[in-house]
Design a protein around this motif. Structure first.
Motif, PDB file in Angstrom:
ATOM      1  N   ALA A 121      -8.158   6.623 -45.167  1.00  0.00           N
ATOM      2  CA  ALA A 121      -9.164   6.512 -44.108  1.00  0.00           C
ATOM      3  C   ALA A 121      -8.631   7.146 -42.833  1.00  0.00           C
ATOM      4  O   ALA A 121      -7.422   7.342 -42.665  1.00  0.00           O
ATOM      5  CB  ALA A 121      -9.508   5.041 -43.875  1.00  0.00           C
ATOM      6  N   ASN A 122      -9.542   7.452 -41.909  1.00  0.00           N
ATOM      7  CA  ASN A 122      -9.158   8.083 -40.655  1.00  0.00           C
ATOM      8  C   ASN A 122      -9.691   7.247 -39.494  1.00  0.00           C
ATOM      9  O   ASN A 122     -10.893   6.973 -39.417  1.00  0.00           O
ATOM     10  CB  ASN A 122      -9.713   9.503 -40.570  1.00  0.00           C
ATOM     11  CG  ASN A 122      -9.139  10.279 -39.407  1.00  0.00           C
ATOM     12  OD1 ASN A 122      -7.984  10.674 -39.452  1.00  0.00           O
ATOM     13  ND2 ASN A 122      -9.936  10.488 -38.378  1.00  0.00           N
TER      14      ASN A 122
ATOM     15  N   ILE B  86       1.445   1.069 -36.572  1.00  0.00           N
ATOM     16  CA  ILE B  86       0.309   1.622 -37.303  1.00  0.00           C
ATOM     17  C   ILE B  86       0.841   1.985 -38.682  1.00  0.00           C
ATOM     18  O   ILE B  86       1.763   2.793 -38.799  1.00  0.00           O
ATOM     19  CB  ILE B  86      -0.285   2.867 -36.621  1.00  0.00           C
ATOM     20  CG1 ILE B  86      -0.690   2.556 -35.178  1.00  0.00           C
ATOM     21  CG2 ILE B  86      -1.497   3.364 -37.396  1.00  0.00           C
ATOM     22  CD1 ILE B  86      -1.211   3.771 -34.416  1.00  0.00           C
ATOM     23  N   THR B  87       0.277   1.377 -39.708  1.00  0.00           N
ATOM     24  CA  THR B  87       0.783   1.579 -41.065  1.00  0.00           C
ATOM     25  C   THR B  87      -0.338   2.065 -41.975  1.00  0.00           C
ATOM     26  O   THR B  87      -1.509   2.072 -41.607  1.00  0.00           O
ATOM     27  CB  THR B  87       1.370   0.273 -41.632  1.00  0.00           C
ATOM     28  OG1 THR B  87       0.347  -0.741 -41.612  1.00  0.00           O
ATOM     29  CG2 THR B  87       2.555  -0.203 -40.800  1.00  0.00           C
ATOM     30  N   GLY B  88       0.036   2.477 -43.190  1.00  0.00           N
ATOM     31  CA  GLY B  88      -0.921   2.892 -44.188  1.00  0.00           C
ATOM     32  C   GLY B  88      -0.877   4.386 -44.435  1.00  0.00           C
ATOM     33  O   GLY B  88      -0.155   5.134 -43.777  1.00  0.00           O
ATOM     34  N   ASP B  89      -1.684   4.834 -45.416  1.00  0.00           N
ATOM     35  CA  ASP B  89      -1.699   6.246 -45.787  1.00  0.00           C
ATOM     36  C   ASP B  89      -2.876   6.983 -45.168  1.00  0.00           C
ATOM     37  O   ASP B  89      -3.145   8.128 -45.509  1.00  0.00           O
ATOM     38  CB  ASP B  89      -1.690   6.414 -47.302  1.00  0.00           C
ATOM     39  CG  ASP B  89      -2.851   5.697 -47.989  1.00  0.00           C
ATOM     40  OD1 ASP B  89      -3.730   5.168 -47.276  1.00  0.00           O
ATOM     41  OD2 ASP B  89      -2.873   5.666 -49.235  1.00  0.00           O
ATOM     42  N   GLY B  90      -3.565   6.358 -44.224  1.00  0.00           N
ATOM     43  CA  GLY B  90      -4.637   7.006 -43.500  1.00  0.00           C
ATOM     44  C   GLY B  90      -4.106   7.753 -42.294  1.00  0.00           C
ATOM     45  O   GLY B  90      -2.897   7.828 -42.055  1.00  0.00           O
ATOM     46  N   GLY B  91      -5.043   8.314 -41.500  1.00  0.00           N
ATOM     47  CA  GLY B  91      -4.635   9.138 -40.372  1.00  0.00           C
ATOM     48  C   GLY B  91      -5.258   8.698 -39.069  1.00  0.00           C
ATOM     49  O   GLY B  91      -6.089   7.786 -39.014  1.00  0.00           O
ATOM     50  N   ILE B  92      -4.865   9.362 -37.994  1.00  0.00           N
ATOM     51  CA  ILE B  92      -5.350   9.098 -36.647  1.00  0.00           C
ATOM     52  C   ILE B  92      -5.914  10.397 -36.072  1.00  0.00           C
ATOM     53  O   ILE B  92      -5.262  11.446 -36.130  1.00  0.00           O
ATOM     54  CB  ILE B  92      -4.222   8.590 -35.728  1.00  0.00           C
ATOM     55  CG1 ILE B  92      -3.610   7.299 -36.277  1.00  0.00           C
ATOM     56  CG2 ILE B  92      -4.732   8.398 -34.304  1.00  0.00           C
ATOM     57  CD1 ILE B  92      -4.516   6.099 -36.221  1.00  0.00           C
TER      58      ILE B  92
ATOM     59  N   TYR C 137       2.298   5.231 -40.188  1.00  0.00           N
ATOM     60  CA  TYR C 137       1.207   5.786 -40.997  1.00  0.00           C
ATOM     61  C   TYR C 137       1.581   7.196 -41.470  1.00  0.00           C
ATOM     62  O   TYR C 137       2.289   7.940 -40.781  1.00  0.00           O
ATOM     63  CB  TYR C 137      -0.109   5.793 -40.211  1.00  0.00           C
ATOM     64  CG  TYR C 137      -0.167   6.776 -39.067  1.00  0.00           C
ATOM     65  CD1 TYR C 137      -0.732   8.044 -39.229  1.00  0.00           C
ATOM     66  CD2 TYR C 137       0.343   6.451 -37.808  1.00  0.00           C
ATOM     67  CE1 TYR C 137      -0.780   8.951 -38.189  1.00  0.00           C
ATOM     68  CE2 TYR C 137       0.291   7.354 -36.754  1.00  0.00           C
ATOM     69  CZ  TYR C 137      -0.268   8.593 -36.948  1.00  0.00           C
ATOM     70  OH  TYR C 137      -0.304   9.496 -35.912  1.00  0.00           O
ATOM     71  N   THR C 138       1.081   7.562 -42.640  1.00  0.00           N
ATOM     72  CA  THR C 138       1.505   8.817 -43.264  1.00  0.00           C
ATOM     73  C   THR C 138       0.384   9.844 -43.419  1.00  0.00           C
ATOM     74  O   THR C 138       0.605  10.923 -43.967  1.00  0.00           O
ATOM     75  CB  THR C 138       2.128   8.549 -44.644  1.00  0.00           C
ATOM     76  OG1 THR C 138       1.178   7.850 -45.463  1.00  0.00           O
ATOM     77  CG2 THR C 138       3.404   7.717 -44.508  1.00  0.00           C
ATOM     78  N   GLY C 139      -0.825   9.524 -42.960  1.00  0.00           N
ATOM     79  CA  GLY C 139      -1.907  10.497 -43.005  1.00  0.00           C
ATOM     80  C   GLY C 139      -1.798  11.506 -41.877  1.00  0.00           C
ATOM     81  O   GLY C 139      -0.777  11.586 -41.178  1.00  0.00           O
ATOM     82  N   GLU C 140      -2.862  12.268 -41.671  1.00  0.00           N
ATOM     83  CA  GLU C 140      -2.861  13.305 -40.642  1.00  0.00           C
ATOM     84  C   GLU C 140      -2.856  12.716 -39.236  1.00  0.00           C
ATOM     85  O   GLU C 140      -3.374  11.618 -39.004  1.00  0.00           O
ATOM     86  CB  GLU C 140      -4.095  14.195 -40.786  1.00  0.00           C
ATOM     87  CG  GLU C 140      -4.147  15.039 -42.034  1.00  0.00           C
ATOM     88  CD  GLU C 140      -5.362  15.947 -42.059  1.00  0.00           C
ATOM     89  OE1 GLU C 140      -6.239  15.788 -41.169  1.00  0.00           O
ATOM     90  OE2 GLU C 140      -5.443  16.819 -42.942  1.00  0.00           O
ATOM     91  N   THR C 141      -2.303  13.490 -38.303  1.00  0.00           N
ATOM     92  CA  THR C 141      -2.487  13.241 -36.878  1.00  0.00           C
ATOM     93  C   THR C 141      -3.240  14.432 -36.310  1.00  0.00           C
ATOM     94  O   THR C 141      -2.748  15.567 -36.359  1.00  0.00           O
ATOM     95  CB  THR C 141      -1.135  13.090 -36.149  1.00  0.00           C
ATOM     96  OG1 THR C 141      -0.419  11.984 -36.710  1.00  0.00           O
ATOM     97  CG2 THR C 141      -1.330  12.863 -34.662  1.00  0.00           C
ATOM     98  N   ASN C 142      -4.456  14.180 -35.798  1.00  0.00           N
ATOM     99  CA  ASN C 142      -5.307  15.251 -35.300  1.00  0.00           C
ATOM    100  C   ASN C 142      -5.660  15.006 -33.840  1.00  0.00           C
ATOM    101  O   ASN C 142      -6.066  13.894 -33.481  1.00  0.00           O
ATOM    102  CB  ASN C 142      -6.612  15.326 -36.106  1.00  0.00           C
ATOM    103  CG  ASN C 142      -6.371  15.558 -37.586  1.00  0.00           C
ATOM    104  OD1 ASN C 142      -5.670  16.495 -37.960  1.00  0.00           O
ATOM    105  ND2 ASN C 142      -6.947  14.714 -38.427  1.00  0.00           N
TER     106      ASN C 142
END
Length: 267
Positions: A18-19, A33-39, A55-60
């Motif tokens: 999720a983002n 901030i944790t999880g496999d989603g992004g910010i 957290y390991t998702g994208e940072t945009n």
């Protein structure tokens, strides 16, 4: 998207890819901030401080601003508008940094990343970004004050170098026109398209391989050596009454073709 969270020190979890999008307002996030989603920051003013963000998702960053005073684990960092400011070595060592559009990245303390891709915007700040992999620039600019030490290949294809581009990686000006007002040093430089120079410094060994080196401002280039690649036609010159002075440690022209124009001299 979320409203204003000023002085928020709770924990946030973004899971299942999720983002979380932060829009208008001010966010001062000191918790985890944790999880496999992004910010995604799109219009908000955001600061990450306190605990590192895992957290390991994208940072945009699309618009607005994101300031990192604590580390992030996210390695996919994209800045297409607004600004990203990194302090305290906040970027993850494996970061693939992409700068495009009108995005601005400010390196305000020495930091490390894995790669940089720039098609627009600005890479700036007053510190050094060490890149363990490659850098590719097809637009935008590396601003005065920032240093990029790149271990891998540096491919330039239409942008501006006003800061310092160094490191052991080889530099190739391979497409379009690159403007140098700052410094390129470290690994050897090969020009296969056009390198325009306006002041600044070129300390690396320079090879023209079907390329053009042009002074658009008064310039002295002092490469360790100047060579023409075998079987190529090359051009060195100056425009608008400017002077290009070359003072290489060694010359190796061989049987290749060199054309000069304007006020181009060799010391």
């Amino acid at each position: 998207s979320v409203g204003t969270l000023f002085g928020f020190f709770g924990d946030i979890e973004v899971d299942n890819t999720a983002n979380l999008t932060l829009t208008t307002g001010t966010y001062d996030i000191g918790g985890t901030i944790t999880g496999d989603g992004g910010i995604t920051v799109d219009g908000a003013t955001v600061q990450f401080n306190g605990a590192d963000k895992a957290y390991t998702g994208e940072t945009n960053v699309v618009s607005g601003g994101l300031t990192l005073t604590s580390g992030i684990a996210s390695t996919d960092v994209n800045v297409s508008g607004g600004s990203l400011t990194a302090t305290n070595g906040a970027l993850a060592a494996g970061t693939a940094l992409d700068i495009s559009g009108t995005g601005s990245v400010n390196i305000d303390d020495d930091d490390t990343g894995a790669s940089v891709t720039q098609s627009g915007g600005t890479l700036g700040g007053d510190s050094t970004l060490t890149v363990t992999g490659a850098l590719g620039q097809s637009g935008g600019g590396v601003a005065s004050g920032v240093t990029g030490n790149v271990a891998g290949a540096k491919a330039l294809g239409g942008g501006t170098i006003a800061g310092t581009l160094g490191g052991a990686g080889l530099t190739t000006v391979q497409t379009g026109t690159t403007l140098l007002t700052g410094t390129i040093n470290g690994g050897a430089v090969t020009v296969t398209s056009t390198l325009n120079v306006d002041g600044g410094s070129l300390g690396a060994n320079l090879t023209l391989s079907g390329g053009e080196l042009t002074a658009v401002g008064g310039s002295t280039r002092s490469p360790g050596s100047l060579a023409l690649a075998s079987g190529t036609s090359n051009t060195i010159g100056a425009v608008n009454g400017e002077t290009l002075t070359l003072a290489p440690g060694a010359l190796n022209f061989g049987a290749n073709t060199l054309t000069t124009f304007g006020s181009a001299t060799n010391d």
